[in-house]
Scaffold this active site. Structure first.
Site, PDB file in Angstrom:
ATOM      1  N   LYS A   1      17.092  54.785 -20.482  1.00 42.66           N
ATOM      2  CA  LYS A   1      17.915  55.816 -21.146  1.00 42.66           C
ATOM      3  C   LYS A   1      18.197  57.016 -20.253  1.00 42.66           C
ATOM      4  CE  LYS A   1      13.876  57.854 -23.397  1.00 42.66           C
ATOM      5  NZ  LYS A   1      12.979  57.739 -24.549  1.00 42.66           N
TER       6      LYS A   1
ATOM      7  N   ARG B   1       5.850  61.017 -34.912  1.00 45.15           N
ATOM      8  CA  ARG B   1       7.276  60.753 -34.820  1.00 45.15           C
ATOM      9  C   ARG B   1       7.484  59.508 -35.662  1.00 45.15           C
ATOM     10  NH1 ARG B   1      10.524  60.114 -29.188  1.00 45.15           N
ATOM     11  NH2 ARG B   1       9.847  57.965 -29.440  1.00 45.15           N
TER      12      ARG B   1
HETATM   13  C1  LIG Z   1      11.798  57.472 -24.030  1.00 47.87           C
HETATM   14  C2  LIG Z   1      10.826  56.569 -24.633  1.00 47.87           C
HETATM   15  C3  LIG Z   1       9.802  56.002 -23.851  1.00 47.87           C
HETATM   16  C4  LIG Z   1       9.575  56.353 -22.394  1.00 47.87           C
HETATM   17  O1  LIG Z   1       8.735  57.475 -22.310  1.00 47.87           O
HETATM   18  P1  LIG Z   1       8.270  58.041 -20.897  1.00 47.87           P
HETATM   19  O2  LIG Z   1       7.367  59.165 -21.258  1.00 47.87           O
HETATM   20  O3  LIG Z   1       9.493  58.516 -20.199  1.00 47.87           O
HETATM   21  O4  LIG Z   1       7.589  56.948 -20.186  1.00 47.87           O
HETATM   22  C5  LIG Z   1       8.950  55.101 -24.461  1.00 47.87           C
HETATM   23  N1  LIG Z   1       9.068  54.778 -25.771  1.00 47.87           N
HETATM   24  C6  LIG Z   1      10.024  55.312 -26.543  1.00 47.87           C
HETATM   25  C7  LIG Z   1      10.086  54.901 -27.973  1.00 47.87           C
HETATM   26  C8  LIG Z   1      10.927  56.219 -26.014  1.00 47.87           C
HETATM   27  O5  LIG Z   1      11.889  56.740 -26.788  1.00 47.87           O
END
Ligand SMILES: *Cc1c(COP(=O)(O)O)cnc(C)c1O
Length: 355
Positions: A37, A130
């Site tokens: 992303k 969350r």
């Molecule tokens: C963005 C995201 C991640 C990645 O998190 P990082 O801290 O960048 O490794 C993992 N899981 C979900 C659900 C996310 O939205």
């Protein structure tokens, strides 16, 4: 001619980080899911990671997974799907993270109606508050999900850090891991995707405190910019600064450090405060707060400091700089997560993959 502002994306650093992630997670038999992303699912960047052996890609936006459709890897939607995107989900994602029965049932109905299948990872909220069901609702939810056709429950997921800032604890991760055996035995399931969090779980591997049970980790910042939030710095064996910002000087002048006249509000409605340092040497570069999160930038040149800006301008104090700047010169910056995110999302910032 090169155009600016420009974000350069270093292929070799990304490739190194993909290999480092594969090696580190392999110590615990875990498969890294590279999260795309940050770079909007750019297939060229994703290919760099896949070429190093990444087999699974995750993104929060279905639009990005659509861009990745020709890349040979498993695709996971890591934000809970919307009811309005289920057709796209089933078409372009192999797996999704879910927490709502109504949504899972809608995916099931779509799959049955169209002769398709889709894999479900059920999100558990183990404290960060969350997404995810609460642990006390787990059995209830599983009993309802396993009655559905067209979908396959392949695992549980958990997320930490992103909303509540909660660091995963060995106790929580132990409970998470134990659900695998418990659910497999009780319901005859095969849980191949125990998605044990994001980059914030990595330190538990190198500290050797990660309990058994996780099969996957979803890695965004660690693979992209080499960092994680437990300790802050660049992780051993990873490379920081795969993404660098370069911006061009459009004015260089010596002016008073404090603006002259009656102070009202700045471009964003705040009343600015200035430290009086007498006259200073300053440059303006052609990038603004519309394109870039200034607070997560570090100028590469020694003695250069960002002192502010507006939507379209960034102003830097160069009084103490070793370098002698002139109009047309390029300043480079190291980028934190939020500046990479914002910069890559701006249509006004050029992007270039470099070797
Ligand atoms: C963005 C995201 C991640 C990645 O998190 P990082 O801290 O960048 O490794 C993992 N899981 C979900 C659900 C996310 O939205």
């Amino acid at each position: 001619m090169e155009r600016y502002p420009l974000i350069t994306i270093d292929k070799n650093k990304l490739a190194n980080n993909a290999r480092a992630a594969i090696e580190l997670t392999a110590r615990k038999g875990i498969i890294p899911v590279a999260i795309t992303k940050l770079f909007q699912g750019d297939p060229q960047i994703a290919q760099v990671l896949v070429d190093q052996g990444i087999k699974s890609l995750g993104d929060s936006r279905i639009q990005n997974l659509i861009k990745l459709q020709d890349i040979d890897a498993e695709k996971i939607l890591i934000r809970l799907p919307m009811l309005s995107e289920i057709d796209l989900l089933v078409e372009y994602a192999d797996i999704s993270l879910n927490s709502e029965f109504d949504t899972i049932r809608a995916i099931s109905e779509y799959c049955v109606a169209h002769g398709k299948s889709h894999k479900i990872v059920l999100m558990l909220d183990m404290g960060d508050r969350r997404e995810g069901i609460l642990e006390e609702d787990l059995d209830d939810m599983i009993e309802r999900i396993i009655t559905l056709k067209g979908i396959q429950l392949v695992g549980l997921g958990v997320n930490f850090g992103c909303y509540g800032g909660i660091i995963p604890s060995p106790e929580a991760m132990k409970r998470f891991g134990e659900y695998k055996n418990y659910l497999e035995q009780k319901y005859g399931l095969t849980l191949t995707h125990m998605s044990g969090g994001n980059s914030l779980t990595l330190h538990m591997i190198w500290e050797n405190i990660l309990p058994e049970g996780s099969t996957h980790l979803r890695l965004g910042q660690s693979i992209n910019i080499g960092v994680e939030d437990r300790y802050g710095g660049v992780i051993d064996g990873f490379e920081g600064n795969a993404y660098m910002l370069h911006a061009e000087v459009i004015e260089k002048k010596r002016k008073s450090s404090v603006p002259v006249g009656q102070i009202g509000v700045d471009a964003f409605g705040n009343v600015p405060v200035f430290e009086n340092r007498g006259d200073i040497d300053r440059v303006i570069v052609g990038i603004g707060k519309q394109d870039m999160y200034f607070d997560a930038l570090t100028p590469v040149d020694e003695g250069v400091r960002i002192i502010g800006g507006s939507s379209d301008h960034m102003i830097l104090d160069i009084t103490d700089a070793k370098r002698d700047f002139k109009v047309g010169d390029i300043l480079s910056f190291e980028m934190g997560y939020s500046s990479v995110l914002m910069g890559l999302n701006s249509d006004y910032v050029y992007k270039k993959l470099i070797d």
